[in-house]
Design an enzyme around this catalytic site. Structure first.
Site, short mmCIF file in Angstrom:
data_model
loop_
_atom_site.label_atom_id
_atom_site.label_comp_id
_atom_site.label_asym_id
_atom_site.label_seq_id
_atom_site.Cartn_x
_atom_site.Cartn_y
_atom_site.Cartn_z
N LYS A 72 -89.07 -27.90 33.29
CA LYS A 72 -90.09 -28.80 32.44
C LYS A 72 -91.14 -27.14 31.91
CE LYS A 72 -91.80 -30.65 35.77
NZ LYS A 72 -91.11 -30.56 36.99
N THR A 73 -91.20 -26.25 33.35
CA THR A 73 -92.14 -24.95 32.95
C THR A 73 -91.76 -24.11 31.84
OG1 THR A 73 -92.81 -25.19 35.18
CG2 THR A 73 -93.03 -23.48 33.50
N ASP B 79 -98.50 -28.33 30.42
CA ASP B 79 -97.40 -28.20 32.20
C ASP B 79 -98.22 -28.95 33.47
OD1 ASP B 79 -95.67 -27.68 32.98
OD2 ASP B 79 -95.40 -25.45 33.09
N GLU B 80 -97.45 -28.69 33.72
CA GLU B 80 -98.21 -29.89 35.08
C GLU B 80 -99.03 -31.36 34.72
OE1 GLU B 80 -96.75 -28.70 37.68
OE2 GLU B 80 -96.56 -27.74 37.95
N GLN C 155 -94.60 -35.81 41.44
CA GLN C 155 -95.17 -34.28 42.47
C GLN C 155 -97.02 -34.52 41.99
OE1 GLN C 155 -93.88 -30.57 42.16
NE2 GLN C 155 -92.04 -31.53 39.87
N ARG D 7 -89.25 -27.12 46.83
CA ARG D 7 -89.56 -25.87 46.46
C ARG D 7 -88.18 -24.17 47.22
NH1 ARG D 7 -91.69 -26.54 42.60
NH2 ARG D 7 -91.95 -28.26 43.37
#
Ligand code: ATP
Ligand code: MG
Length: 646
Positions: A28-29, A211-212, A242, A594
């Site tokens: 995504k990032t 983002d996020e 998330q 992670r």
């Protein structure tokens, strides 16, 4: 890097609102970064008109670095990459007139807010004051001012809280001060009510990327809508699995709203995970299956399946820290890896204390990622308060902070008189101290001490326009701060730490100026940046250190080897969040995802909490993972034996 079909689609879709709903580690990032590069190099958009919003300043910095690998430094600098708060600050600074704010405004942090609320509520109970602060923050995050809050209030208690809000608003306005929430609240309200300015900003922003997105709250969503209404050119990127900030007002509902507000919304799913080995991903998928979903998605990985997931039991917290540390040392030796390849993740900050002690004993270099630790150090707060008072003499909190640091013999009695005079005259403490009429109320010694202080601040103020580094240097030497610290701190070690911190502050300012070369770098800019960057980074990415952080802080990051500690009922899920198990599960999911190569869990059978010894049971989330992929280790260490080994 070969982009997959959906990543390409997400990057090339530029003709309308776009939501990229994707799992952890699916790029995504990466897509945001590549899309910015695409918009500039292929669509020829002016870099000035591209705005990207990240969740933290650290993420913004990282994004900028990754873009500058592909685009020239000068072009990268023109792109706006910031947090919601930094973007809000920028809008505030450009719209001071419309907002009726003077240019020398100060920004309050949480500590300053509490100090003011103590005065307003006439109560000293910190829990209560925090509650009032959070209520005010919640109102602002729902775009409700004190007047509207009052109208909605039903009970007498609610009305009382509204009154605190009202008094707080009046106080801030009279001192020309904004709090953190105002940085989003004021611009959003302004753009909502002022069509001309709204159009101005909509014209400025040709493309918006966020983002996020899963962690945006009500007001942030409003701001996104206001900034992009006319052209609707935006890409929002998020993962409903998330979302871990509901306690700060983040709303998963923002996904559904988006579909309603923008029927033409293009939704692109990314399901190929490039980060984690197959087994880690399987564990993550198993876990999150237990949660409801906005849109079904299933992550897959083409990487190798990877080693079994170890679960390390310990008799108590200290043993847990020892076993994990030993495992890291062994693992590092076998795999010829570096310390920086490992991270230890935990639910609550206090868990790190035991670990630090053990890591020091084992001589493992480590770094604890904390928020605002640097910012809250006394010497940094002192210097910042001086700078704030130099900038805005109406900042009473800054005044009170430094009036006796270094000590000037201005006692409580004198301060009380200054306060009464300032209330009577409706002026700031600084102006009250500066008034000759006060002379008759004070002893000549106190009056003179006060006058010297006023002269000092006025003189310091005269130099406010020289280079910020010199302002700070000049300040430290004029107030003889170092020798005062030497006299007042308990030992030489503490003195050295304080000097180091001051040094870091000076370094931080020069770095900021260096990276902002073409932008305005006045003292006020530096102060605002400093307050917003309260997660000042001290670690050098080149340093080979094990990283320890909360699960919340680990968002967006990745490490080859991850240890999730304290996997117990009451810790994860946290006992205070038992009414929101879904979010605790998402937090666990964030932690698991992670890990790139290997994942470890640990738990302690006994834990000390608030001075009490508690017998624990393993987290329910461990039981939700695929059984065949877990190895529950036996604890063979002899009682008390482990203590002798360090
Ligand atoms: P998170 O949900 O944790 O924020 P994310 O979806 O933002 O993760 P990224 O951090 O962008 O994912 O990417 C995860 C990892 O996968 C990074 O190391 C990135 O370089 C890599 N990656 C992304 N896309 C590809 C690709 N097409 N090919 C190879 N590697 C990729
Ligand atoms: Mg990401």
């Amino acid at each position: 890097m070969n982009l997959n079909v959906n990543q390409k689609k997400a990057i090339h879709y530029v003709s309308g609102p776009c939501l990229i709903l994707a799992g952890a580690g699916s790029g995504k990032t990466q897509v945001i970064i590549k899309k910015i590069i695409y918009l500039i190099s292929q669509c020829h958009l002016n870099p000035n008109s591209i705005f990207a919003i990240t969740f933290t300043n650290k993420a913004a910095k990282e994004m900028r670095n990754r873009i500058s690998d592909k685009l020239s430094h000068n072009i990268t600098k023109m792109i706006t990459i910031s947090t919601f708060h930094s973007l809000g600050l920028r809008i505030v600074k450009s719209e001071l007139n419309a907002l009726n704010i003077c240019s020398n405004f100060s920004i309050f942090d949480e500590q300053d807010q509490i100090t003011v609320l103590k005065d307003i509520t006439k109560k000293n109970d910190r829990t209560f004051l925090k509650k009032v602060r959070i209520m005010i923050s919640n109102w602002k995050n729902k775009l409700i001012n004190s007047y509207n809050a009052k109208i909605r209030a039903k009970s007498i208690i609610e009305k009382k809280y509204c009154r605190y809000y009202e008094l707080y608003e009046i106080y801030l306005k009279s001192c020309n001060i904004l709090d953190f929430d105002d940085l989003i609240f004021l611009p959003t309200l302004l753009l909502k009510n002022n069509e001309l300015l709204r159009e101005k900003w909509q014209n400025k922003i040709k493309y918006l990327l966020v983002d996020e997105y899963q962690d945006t709250n009500f007001i942030q969503y409003e701001l996104i809508k206001l900034l992009s209404k006319s052209n609707k050119n935006f890409t929002l990127v998020g993962d409903d699995d998330q979302s871990i900030y509901s306690w700060r007002g983040a709303r998963l509902n923002n996904f559904s709203l988006l579909k309603l507000d923008y029927p033409e919304l293009k939704i692109i799913k990314l399901e190929h995970n490039y980060r984690s080995s197959g087994r880690i991903l399987k564990a993550a998928n198993f876990l999150i299956e237990n949660n409801p979903h906005f849109l079904q998605k299933k992550l897959f990985s083409n990487l190798e399946y990877g080693p079994i997931i170890n679960i390390i039991p310990a008799r108590n917290e200290e043993e847990e820290a020892i076993l994990v540390s030993k495992k890291i040392l062994n693992h590092k030796l076998i795999n010829s890896s570096n310390y920086r390849d490992y991270s230890v993740l935990y639910r609550s900050n206090y868990q790190v204390k035991v670990f630090e002690k053990v890591l020091i004993n084992f001589k493992i270099p480590y770094y604890v990622v904390t928020r605002s630790s640097f910012f809250s150090r006394p010497e940094i707060r002192d210097l910042l308060a001086y700078l704030k008072l130099m900038l805005n003499s109406n900042d009473d909190i800054a005044f009170l902070k430094i009036i006796n640091r270094p000590s000037r013999g201005i006692g409580e009695k004198t301060l009380k008189k200054i306060k009464s005079w300032s209330i009577y005259k409706k002026i700031s403490l600084f102006d009250a101290s500066n008034s000759n009429e006060l002379k008759s109320f004070l002893s000549s010694r106190s009056f003179n001490a006060l006058q010297n202080f006023i002269i000092l601040i006025k003189e310091l103020k005269e130099n406010i326009f020289i280079k910020p580094i010199m302002v700070l240097d000049n300040l430290i030497s004029t107030i003889k701060y170092e020798s005062w610290l030497l006299k007042n701190l308990k030992n030489f070690k503490l003195y050295k730490i304080s000097l180091n911190n001051m040094h870091s502050l000076l370094n931080w300012i020069s770095e900021l100026i260096q990276s902002n070369k073409n932008k305005s770098n006045t003292l006020s800019d530096i102060i605002y940046q400093f307050i917003l960057h309260n997660e000042l980074e001290e670690e050098n990415p080149e340093d080979d250190k094990l990283q320890l952080m909360t699960l919340h802080a680990s968002k967006g990051l990745e490490f080859p080897y991850v240890f999730m500690i304290g996997m117990e009922e009451g810790i994860l899920p946290h006992y205070s969040s038992l009414n929101n198990i879904d979010e605790e599960r998402r937090l666990t999911y964030v932690g698991i995802t992670r890990a790139k190569k290997e994942l470890f869990f640990s738990y302690s059978k006994i834990r000390c909490q608030y001075g009490e010894v508690i017998y624990t049971v393993p987290s329910r989330f461990l039981l939700e993972l695929p059984k065949n992929d877990l190895l529950w280790k036996k604890n063979n260490v002899q009682k008390n034996n482990f203590l002798k080994k360090i």
